[in-house]
Scaffold this motif. Structure first.
Motif, PDB file in Angstrom:
ATOM      1  N   ALA A  13    -103.388  29.700 -66.526  1.00  0.00           N
ATOM      2  CA  ALA A  13    -103.857  30.882 -66.687  1.00  0.00           C
ATOM      3  C   ALA A  13    -103.368  31.731 -65.503  1.00  0.00           C
ATOM      4  N   ALA A  16     -98.293  36.296 -65.848  1.00  0.00           N
ATOM      5  CA  ALA A  16     -98.129  37.911 -65.521  1.00  0.00           C
ATOM      6  C   ALA A  16     -98.863  38.848 -66.927  1.00  0.00           C
ATOM      7  N   SER A  18     -97.409  40.024 -69.144  1.00  0.00           N
ATOM      8  CA  SER A  18     -96.679  41.290 -69.016  1.00  0.00           C
ATOM      9  C   SER A  18     -96.426  41.892 -70.482  1.00  0.00           C
ATOM     10  N   PRO A  81     -94.959  28.448 -66.102  1.00  0.00           N
ATOM     11  CA  PRO A  81     -95.898  27.292 -66.556  1.00  0.00           C
ATOM     12  C   PRO A  81     -95.404  25.982 -65.765  1.00  0.00           C
ATOM     13  N   GLY A  84     -97.427  26.017 -62.641  1.00  0.00           N
ATOM     14  CA  GLY A  84     -98.585  25.713 -62.966  1.00  0.00           C
ATOM     15  C   GLY A  84     -98.942  24.169 -62.978  1.00  0.00           C
ATOM     16  N   VAL A 102    -103.647  29.130 -71.915  1.00  0.00           N
ATOM     17  CA  VAL A 102    -104.865  30.029 -72.104  1.00  0.00           C
ATOM     18  C   VAL A 102    -104.762  30.933 -73.213  1.00  0.00           C
ATOM     19  N   ASP A 103    -103.447  30.967 -73.447  1.00  0.00           N
ATOM     20  CA  ASP A 103    -103.019  32.095 -74.667  1.00  0.00           C
ATOM     21  C   ASP A 103    -102.879  31.514 -76.069  1.00  0.00           C
TER      22      ASP A 103
HETATM   23  N1  GTP Z   1    -100.231  28.842 -63.128  1.00  0.00           N
HETATM   24  C1  GTP Z   1     -99.381  29.379 -64.126  1.00  0.00           C
HETATM   25  N2  GTP Z   1     -99.430  29.748 -65.284  1.00  0.00           N
HETATM   26  C2  GTP Z   1     -98.426  30.299 -65.841  1.00  0.00           C
HETATM   27  C3  GTP Z   1     -97.352  30.889 -65.159  1.00  0.00           C
HETATM   28  N3  GTP Z   1     -96.678  31.638 -66.087  1.00  0.00           N
HETATM   29  C4  GTP Z   1     -97.015  31.426 -67.071  1.00  0.00           C
HETATM   30  N4  GTP Z   1     -98.294  30.527 -67.048  1.00  0.00           N
HETATM   31  C5  GTP Z   1     -99.192  30.278 -67.844  1.00  0.00           C
HETATM   32  O1  GTP Z   1     -98.589  29.721 -69.252  1.00  0.00           O
HETATM   33  C6  GTP Z   1     -98.618  30.114 -70.418  1.00  0.00           C
HETATM   34  C7  GTP Z   1     -97.584  30.787 -71.279  1.00  0.00           C
HETATM   35  O2  GTP Z   1     -97.046  32.047 -70.436  1.00  0.00           O
HETATM   36  P1  GTP Z   1     -96.063  32.632 -70.976  1.00  0.00           P
HETATM   37  O3  GTP Z   1     -96.491  33.380 -72.290  1.00  0.00           O
HETATM   38  O4  GTP Z   1     -94.814  32.210 -70.952  1.00  0.00           O
HETATM   39  O5  GTP Z   1     -96.116  34.111 -69.967  1.00  0.00           O
HETATM   40  P2  GTP Z   1     -97.200  34.971 -69.322  1.00  0.00           P
HETATM   41  O6  GTP Z   1     -96.714  35.307 -68.081  1.00  0.00           O
HETATM   42  O7  GTP Z   1     -98.565  34.646 -69.648  1.00  0.00           O
HETATM   43  O8  GTP Z   1     -97.004  36.184 -70.070  1.00  0.00           O
HETATM   44  P3  GTP Z   1     -95.577  37.413 -70.001  1.00  0.00           P
HETATM   45  O9  GTP Z   1     -95.596  38.075 -68.629  1.00  0.00           O
HETATM   46  O10 GTP Z   1     -95.975  38.350 -71.135  1.00  0.00           O
HETATM   47  O11 GTP Z   1     -94.158  36.483 -70.489  1.00  0.00           O
HETATM   48  C8  GTP Z   1     -99.851  31.196 -70.139  1.00  0.00           C
HETATM   49  O12 GTP Z   1    -101.202  30.484 -70.490  1.00  0.00           O
HETATM   50  C9  GTP Z   1     -99.861  31.628 -68.717  1.00  0.00           C
HETATM   51  O13 GTP Z   1    -101.050  32.027 -68.185  1.00  0.00           O
HETATM   52  C10 GTP Z   1     -97.242  30.808 -63.579  1.00  0.00           C
HETATM   53  O14 GTP Z   1     -96.644  31.225 -62.861  1.00  0.00           O
HETATM   54  N5  GTP Z   1     -98.079  30.046 -63.026  1.00  0.00           N
END
Ligand code: GTP
Length: 204
Positions: A13, A16, A18, A81, A84, A102-103
């Motif tokens: 979770a 960003a 974004s 990810p 994470g 989480v998404d």
């Molecule tokens: N702990 C951690 N989780 C991350 C990180 N980047 C993405 N995630 C998680 O990985 C999953 C997929 O993330 P993405 O959809 O690729 O990226 P996002 O940052 O959530 O969204 P965008 O900014 O729109 O790309 C989500 O559950 C995010 O919360 C990170 O840097 N650290």
């Protein structure tokens, strides 16, 4: 030393969000936050759940089900990810890590249970392939992945595919998994969220 846990859940979770207006973790489907839905899906199957989030979200996420709340391990905070998953492994020793983003609000207990049935000791990563797409963020990783994850981060290789190519990965077919493909639906932006609400709640 024996790891403290044999199997933990990892709720990712810390992204960003974004492409989404607001935090995806705090989006609501059928009166439950995405965050709560994913916690509920994983909790019955694991010794403990680790929630890997970020400083701005930590205050907003209530600590439910006795989860272990952590942030990304510096200096890799926010590196995707892969950071994470690495952070969970680094901070909470366990044998297996059941990772769910989480998404993915349609993941449920049954789907996670099926995924866990597919754990195979001969592999380090157990990754579904659904509709011809890999699902590394609804997958299971062995603690042996830690060194490779660290190396990837040091090399600034943040793509999950590069990591999966570097460890022993078992790709699961839809037949092996027998999980409805909807469970893997990934909500990234407002339009996919709106569509989901329409499908599940009948909103217009
Ligand atoms: N702990 C951690 N989780 C991350 C990180 N980047 C993405 N995630 C998680 O990985 C999953 C997929 O993330 P993405 O959809 O690729 O990226 P996002 O940052 O959530 O969204 P965008 O900014 O729109 O790309 C989500 O559950 C995010 O919360 C990170 O840097 N650290």
């Amino acid at each position: 030393m024996e790891p403290a846990f044999s199997r933990v859940g990892v709720v990712l979770a810390g992204g960003a969000s974004s492409r989404f207006s607001g935090e995806k973790a705090l989006a609501v489907l059928q009166h439950r936050l995405f965050y709560e839905r994913v916690l509920d899906a994983v909790t019955p199957h694991v010794d403990r759940v680790i929630v890997v989030s970020k400083p701005t979200l930590q205050m907003e996420l209530s600590n439910q089900r006795d989860a272990i709340m952590i942030e990304d391990q510096p200096p890799f905070s926010g590196k995707g990810p892969i950071a994470g998953i690495y952070s969970a492994m680094k901070q909470v020793p366990a044998e297996w890590y059941v990772v769910i983003a989480v998404d993915m609000p349609l993941m449920d207990q049954k789907a996670v249970g099926k995924l866990i049935e597919c754990v195979n000791d001969s592999f380090d990563a157990i990754v579904p392939v659904v509709n011809e797409r890999m699902q590394p963020l609804a997958a299971i990783y062995h603690a042996d992945c830690l060194a490779t994850l660290h190396q990837q981060l040091l090399n600034k290789q943040y793509r999950m595919i590069d990591f999966l190519d570097s460890v022993k990965t078992k790709y699961l077919t839809e037949e092996e998994l027998a999980i409805p493909t909807e469970a893997f639906q990934n909500i990234n932006d407002d339009s996919s969220y709106k569509q989901l609400l329409k499908e599940i709640e009948g909103d217009r």
